[in-house]
Design a protein around this motif. Sequence first.
Motif, short mmCIF file in Angstrom:
data_model
loop_
_atom_site.label_atom_id
_atom_site.label_comp_id
_atom_site.label_asym_id
_atom_site.label_seq_id
_atom_site.Cartn_x
_atom_site.Cartn_y
_atom_site.Cartn_z
N PHE B 29 -0.94 -2.20 -4.87
CA PHE B 29 -1.90 -2.65 -5.87
C PHE B 29 -1.23 -2.60 -7.24
CE2 PHE B 29 -4.47 -0.94 -2.41
CZ PHE B 29 -5.51 -1.86 -2.29
N LEU B 31 -1.85 -2.46 -11.07
CA LEU B 31 -2.95 -2.07 -11.95
C LEU B 31 -2.50 -2.10 -13.40
CD1 LEU B 31 -3.81 0.95 -9.70
CD2 LEU B 31 -5.55 -0.74 -10.30
N LEU B 42 -10.16 -1.90 -10.69
CA LEU B 42 -9.89 -3.24 -10.18
C LEU B 42 -8.43 -3.61 -10.44
CD1 LEU B 42 -13.15 -5.14 -11.15
CD2 LEU B 42 -12.53 -4.02 -9.00
N PRO B 43 -7.73 -4.03 -9.39
CA PRO B 43 -6.31 -4.35 -9.57
C PRO B 43 -6.10 -5.74 -10.15
CG PRO B 43 -6.94 -4.74 -7.31
CD PRO B 43 -8.18 -4.23 -8.02
N LEU B 44 -4.94 -5.94 -10.76
CA LEU B 44 -4.52 -7.26 -11.22
C LEU B 44 -4.07 -8.10 -10.04
CD1 LEU B 44 -2.38 -5.92 -14.20
CD2 LEU B 44 -4.67 -6.93 -14.36
N ASP B 45 -3.50 -7.46 -9.05
CA ASP B 45 -3.00 -8.16 -7.87
C ASP B 45 -2.85 -7.13 -6.75
OD1 ASP B 45 -2.05 -10.15 -6.22
OD2 ASP B 45 -0.37 -10.72 -7.51
N ALA B 46 -2.73 -7.62 -5.53
CA ALA B 46 -2.54 -6.71 -4.40
C ALA B 46 -1.95 -7.48 -3.23
CB ALA B 46 -3.87 -6.08 -3.98
N VAL B 47 -1.06 -6.82 -2.49
CA VAL B 47 -0.50 -7.42 -1.28
C VAL B 47 -0.35 -6.36 -0.20
CG1 VAL B 47 0.81 -9.27 -2.37
CG2 VAL B 47 1.88 -7.04 -2.04
N PHE B 111 -0.02 2.48 -5.70
CA PHE B 111 -0.62 2.01 -6.95
C PHE B 111 0.52 1.89 -7.95
CE2 PHE B 111 -4.87 4.45 -6.08
CZ PHE B 111 -5.22 3.51 -5.13
#
Lengths: 308, 308
Positions: B29, B31, B42-47, B111
């Motif tokens: 994630f 952040l 809330l994350p900016l992006d996640a994979v 994170f």
Amino acid sequence: MASPGSLRYASGMTKPILCVGALTMDTIFLLEALPGGPGKFLPLDAVEVAEGMAAAQAASIARLGGDVALWASAGDDAIGDRLIAQISAEGVDCSRVRRVPGARSGFSTIFMDRRGERMIVPKYDADLMAPPATAPDLSGFAAVMTDVRWPGAAELALLAAREAGIPGILDADVGPREVIQRLVGLASHVVASEGGAALVTGANTPQQSAERLSSGHAGFFAVTAGEKGCWWGSGGTVRHTPAPQIEAIDTLAAGDVFHGAFAVGLVEGWQMSETIAFASAAAALKCTRFGGRLGAPTRPEVEAFLAR
Amino acid sequence: MASPGSLRYASGMTKPILCVGALTMDTIFLLEALPGGPGKFLPLDAVEVAEGMAAAQAASIARLGGDVALWASAGDDAIGDRLIAQISAEGVDCSRVRRVPGARSGFSTIFMDRRGERMIVPKYDADLMAPPATAPDLSGFAAVMTDVRWPGAAELALLAAREAGIPGILDADVGPREVIQRLVGLASHVVASEGGAALVTGANTPQQSAERLSSGHAGFFAVTAGEKGCWWGSGGTVRHTPAPQIEAIDTLAAGDVFHGAFAVGLVEGWQMSETIAFASAAAALKCTRFGGRLGAPTRPEVEAFLAR
């Protein structure tokens, strides 16, 4: 009318409940303490579990012997396959789960400490939550249970439940205030978390929230407040049911277990005081077990707990 | 001898590299900032990405046009299926991956903030890392690359490489000191992270680590130190190759990309200075992209970067 704790309940329901809303893959790490900064932290335990409010409620209903189907939204990805496989394995009919082409299924990570404090980082694709095109066919269903995570579907389902003359239950947890308020107006039964109730009523305590709901909401209402118990009623009266005394190690999905048990009691026609006591016991049992909704109890477990 | 940047390298290798070690499912994630306490973030992006040192190295080699196989250990669970599917999709031969009955595949959550600071919570089943019963068959392989995460397999593989007369490369990253030291003694090529080198040598700087390795290690050695560059050599000499100037947004798996590129240059017979420059460029490119080893570059991308 039989009471929870009697074996007569083992026969279960004849008509299913439709749960409508969230379905996400949670990875839960139990840690001695939450991370205080950068570094590597070894967990005491960890699980990957398909949940989300509606999915956790549906799985909890299945564990309690109820017949249940899930209407939720997943991506057409590998996570979506596992979400459906895991919830189906609990005995939930997942044939209504919508797969959104090109969307990623929702997932989150939860760091949890021994006192139940949590860091949650969720990742949801906005496309997943697009409103459905058509209302669900509720013929053959005993009740509908909705959450605030897929508002378009919840609204259609609550309207269809009203049309069909079956209970339309809302899990009024924390979410956008205008969403909760719109859905509260459509539900015959509102079971709110302490935070969700406070958002809707502006009250400072769960009892005050319940009092405001008792005058403002036409149907049944309940406000769950963890170890403080549950305030509930309808038609202007407010009653309080205390929570069983337990040592909580994981409160994640306890509200979903409460809602699932509540729906089971409702469609089986129990007295409301028995339903609330049963749901409180089921949620308390869940809190004694790590793993989010994986800690949801079976009906014999709740009966044994109530018979202590 | 051709240099990286020339198109002659596009032809790639004829014999494969065997990567030996870690294979885990990381959920990353991104952040704005790392969580400072309980709450929802809330994350900016996640994979979700299959990696782990050996697996990330293998996938990086494949992206660089190399022929590569993975020898790693996974559970016989759904995560294991996805690990193998994702690494296979990169073009890595995963037929040697061991599935351990009853074991859970390794997974972790990371994170990460915009400055690259990370909280990592990994969950590994000890059964996964049990030593393999037999040494790998290295006939047909050009080289072996090992990490410190599956020591029993690394030891067998490095011994077999010595026996077969092919390079045995060790990624000497941070791990139990006695494990690193034993494996360093078996490897013909040691490529250590700054932290791993410090553990083995007791030195305070990467240059000092390299100097101690140059007198203490019989074969080739390199110490990678991120933006400070790489110190490397053999037979008593130490050279320094600076790191390309980039704006790093995600350094996760940058070391694995360096190792993968290093192995490619080694088995293709490049001059060592060119190999180190190529590996440094590949790792730098990776650091400009979010998503752990998903940011590993292709060979044309590295060549274009070097040709700037």
